[in-house]
Motif scaffolding. Structure first.
Motif, PDB file in Angstrom:
ATOM      1  N   SER A  22       0.851  -1.180   0.000  1.00  0.00           N
ATOM      2  CA  SER A  22       0.000   0.000   0.000  1.00  0.00           C
ATOM      3  C   SER A  22       0.894   1.239   0.000  1.00  0.00           C
ATOM      4  CB  SER A  22      -0.883  -0.011   1.245  1.00  0.00           C
ATOM      5  OG  SER A  22      -1.616   1.178   1.344  1.00  0.00           O
ATOM      6  N   ILE A  23       0.736   2.089  -1.012  1.00  0.00           N
ATOM      7  CA  ILE A  23       1.555   3.292  -1.126  1.00  0.00           C
ATOM      8  C   ILE A  23       0.677   4.520  -0.881  1.00  0.00           C
ATOM      9  CG2 ILE A  23       2.966   4.727  -2.656  1.00  0.00           C
ATOM     10  CD1 ILE A  23       3.900   2.154  -4.040  1.00  0.00           C
ATOM     11  N   VAL A  24       1.104   5.357   0.050  1.00  0.00           N
ATOM     12  CA  VAL A  24       0.429   6.620   0.339  1.00  0.00           C
ATOM     13  C   VAL A  24       1.147   7.673  -0.504  1.00  0.00           C
ATOM     14  CG1 VAL A  24      -0.200   8.286   2.117  1.00  0.00           C
ATOM     15  CG2 VAL A  24      -0.092   5.835   2.689  1.00  0.00           C
ATOM     16  N   PHE A  87      11.165   6.510  -1.408  1.00  0.00           N
ATOM     17  CA  PHE A  87      10.026   6.063  -0.606  1.00  0.00           C
ATOM     18  C   PHE A  87      10.447   5.954   0.849  1.00  0.00           C
ATOM     19  CE2 PHE A  87       9.052   4.548  -4.853  1.00  0.00           C
ATOM     20  CZ  PHE A  87       7.717   4.903  -4.995  1.00  0.00           C
ATOM     21  N   LEU A  88       9.477   6.093   1.745  1.00  0.00           N
ATOM     22  CA  LEU A  88       9.690   5.952   3.184  1.00  0.00           C
ATOM     23  C   LEU A  88       8.726   4.887   3.696  1.00  0.00           C
ATOM     24  CD1 LEU A  88       9.669   9.286   2.385  1.00  0.00           C
ATOM     25  CD2 LEU A  88      10.858   9.243   4.560  1.00  0.00           C
ATOM     26  N   GLY A  93       2.960  -0.359   8.280  1.00  0.00           N
ATOM     27  CA  GLY A  93       2.907  -1.270   7.139  1.00  0.00           C
ATOM     28  C   GLY A  93       2.681  -0.585   5.810  1.00  0.00           C
ATOM     29  N   ARG A  94       2.683   0.736   5.816  1.00  0.00           N
ATOM     30  CA  ARG A  94       2.480   1.486   4.576  1.00  0.00           C
ATOM     31  C   ARG A  94       3.794   2.075   4.077  1.00  0.00           C
ATOM     32  NH1 ARG A  94      -1.829   2.648   7.851  1.00  0.00           N
ATOM     33  NH2 ARG A  94      -3.888   2.209   6.980  1.00  0.00           N
ATOM     34  N   ALA A 136       6.595  -4.684   4.260  1.00  0.00           N
ATOM     35  CA  ALA A 136       6.291  -3.634   3.280  1.00  0.00           C
ATOM     36  C   ALA A 136       7.527  -3.300   2.448  1.00  0.00           C
ATOM     37  CB  ALA A 136       5.764  -2.381   3.985  1.00  0.00           C
ATOM     38  N   ALA A 137       8.691  -3.246   3.089  1.00  0.00           N
ATOM     39  CA  ALA A 137       9.936  -2.939   2.364  1.00  0.00           C
ATOM     40  C   ALA A 137      10.268  -4.034   1.364  1.00  0.00           C
ATOM     41  CB  ALA A 137      11.081  -2.750   3.347  1.00  0.00           C
ATOM     42  N   GLN A 138      10.119  -5.283   1.773  1.00  0.00           N
ATOM     43  CA  GLN A 138      10.425  -6.378   0.854  1.00  0.00           C
ATOM     44  C   GLN A 138       9.444  -6.405  -0.313  1.00  0.00           C
ATOM     45  OE1 GLN A 138      10.659  -9.466   3.947  1.00  0.00           O
ATOM     46  NE2 GLN A 138      12.807  -9.706   3.378  1.00  0.00           N
ATOM     47  N   ARG A 139       8.184  -6.104  -0.040  1.00  0.00           N
ATOM     48  CA  ARG A 139       7.195  -6.021  -1.116  1.00  0.00           C
ATOM     49  C   ARG A 139       7.500  -4.839  -2.035  1.00  0.00           C
ATOM     50  NH1 ARG A 139       1.359  -6.026   0.876  1.00  0.00           N
ATOM     51  NH2 ARG A 139       0.950  -6.398  -1.327  1.00  0.00           N
ATOM     52  N   LEU A 140       7.982  -3.740  -1.471  1.00  0.00           N
ATOM     53  CA  LEU A 140       8.341  -2.573  -2.280  1.00  0.00           C
ATOM     54  C   LEU A 140       9.485  -2.912  -3.229  1.00  0.00           C
ATOM     55  CD1 LEU A 140       7.796   0.456  -2.839  1.00  0.00           C
ATOM     56  CD2 LEU A 140       9.501   0.958  -1.070  1.00  0.00           C
ATOM     57  N   ILE A 141      10.452  -3.659  -2.758  1.00  0.00           N
ATOM     58  CA  ILE A 141      11.566  -4.075  -3.615  1.00  0.00           C
ATOM     59  C   ILE A 141      11.041  -4.956  -4.748  1.00  0.00           C
ATOM     60  CG2 ILE A 141      13.674  -5.472  -3.726  1.00  0.00           C
ATOM     61  CD1 ILE A 141      14.260  -4.436  -0.816  1.00  0.00           C
ATOM     62  N   ARG A 142      10.210  -5.942  -4.420  1.00  0.00           N
ATOM     63  CA  ARG A 142       9.642  -6.813  -5.465  1.00  0.00           C
ATOM     64  C   ARG A 142       8.797  -6.004  -6.445  1.00  0.00           C
ATOM     65  NH1 ARG A 142       8.890 -10.230  -0.947  1.00  0.00           N
ATOM     66  NH2 ARG A 142       6.665  -9.724  -0.854  1.00  0.00           N
TER      67      ARG A 142
END
Length: 184
Positions: A22-24, A87-88, A93-94, A136-142
């Motif tokens: 989830s990206i804000v 990104f931060l 979890g966001r 969340a970070a690992q999903r962001l990388i993927r």
């Protein structure tokens, strides 16, 4: 009837969407517009992990305030053109959009033009981020890989691996050294 290539494309799209956290976006957290943008050549070969060395946050409201504080520090105090990170990541979890996918960051001298900068919101010297933030970070990388912003053969580094600093904190650094594609 769908052609096989359409089915493959739809399956790849579903995987990409499902792998993204989830990206804000900036307008949602109250971000000011940047004064300047430099396009990042993608896919970037590196992703660099940071911590903001500020307060931790576990709710969207608290994380929003932290991101706004980072933007004030970077743009007002340090007079940068924008928040430094792409990104931060909050312990809610966001993921909070900084410069975003296609914009060169201002997070590591001599590395900005070839990396994405992902920063955890908080100080992680003695305690690692919670599971929500790490996932969340690992999903962001993927997600970055699946969307073509990060190379499939990317290298993961901590800030201390590219500049003389203790960032991203000892506890977080110990965690990321165990992640796939990490190389000091």
């Amino acid at each position: 009837m769908l052609l096989l290539t359409q089915v493959v494309w739809l399956a790849a799209l579903c995987v990409a969407v499902l792998s993204c956290p989830s990206i804000v976006f900036r307008h949602q957290w109250g971000g000011r517009p940047p004064r300047n943008r430099v396009q990042l050549k993608t896919p970037a070969p590196y992703v660099i992990i940071y911590h903001t060395a500020g307060n931790r946050c576990t709710s969207q409201a608290a994380c929003r305030r932290q991101v706004m504080g980072v933007q004030d520090l970077h743009m007002v105090t340090w007079r940068w053109t924008d928040i430094g990170y792409n990104f931060l990541i909050g312990e809610d979890g966001r993921v909070y959009e900084g410069r975003g996918w296609g914009t060169q960051g201002s997070h590591a001298k001599n590395w900005n033009h070839k990396s994405l900068g992902f920063s955890f919101l908080g100080t992680f010297c003695k305690t690692a981020p919670n599971a929500a933030a790490l996932n969340a970070a690992q999903r962001l990388i993927r997600c970055a890989v699946s969307r073509g912003f990060l190379s499939h053969s990317y290298t993961l580094k901590g800030h201390r691996n590219v500049n003389p600093t203790s960032c991203p904190g000892d506890a977080l650094y110990r965690v990321i050294t165990k992640w796939p594609r990490f190389k000091a």
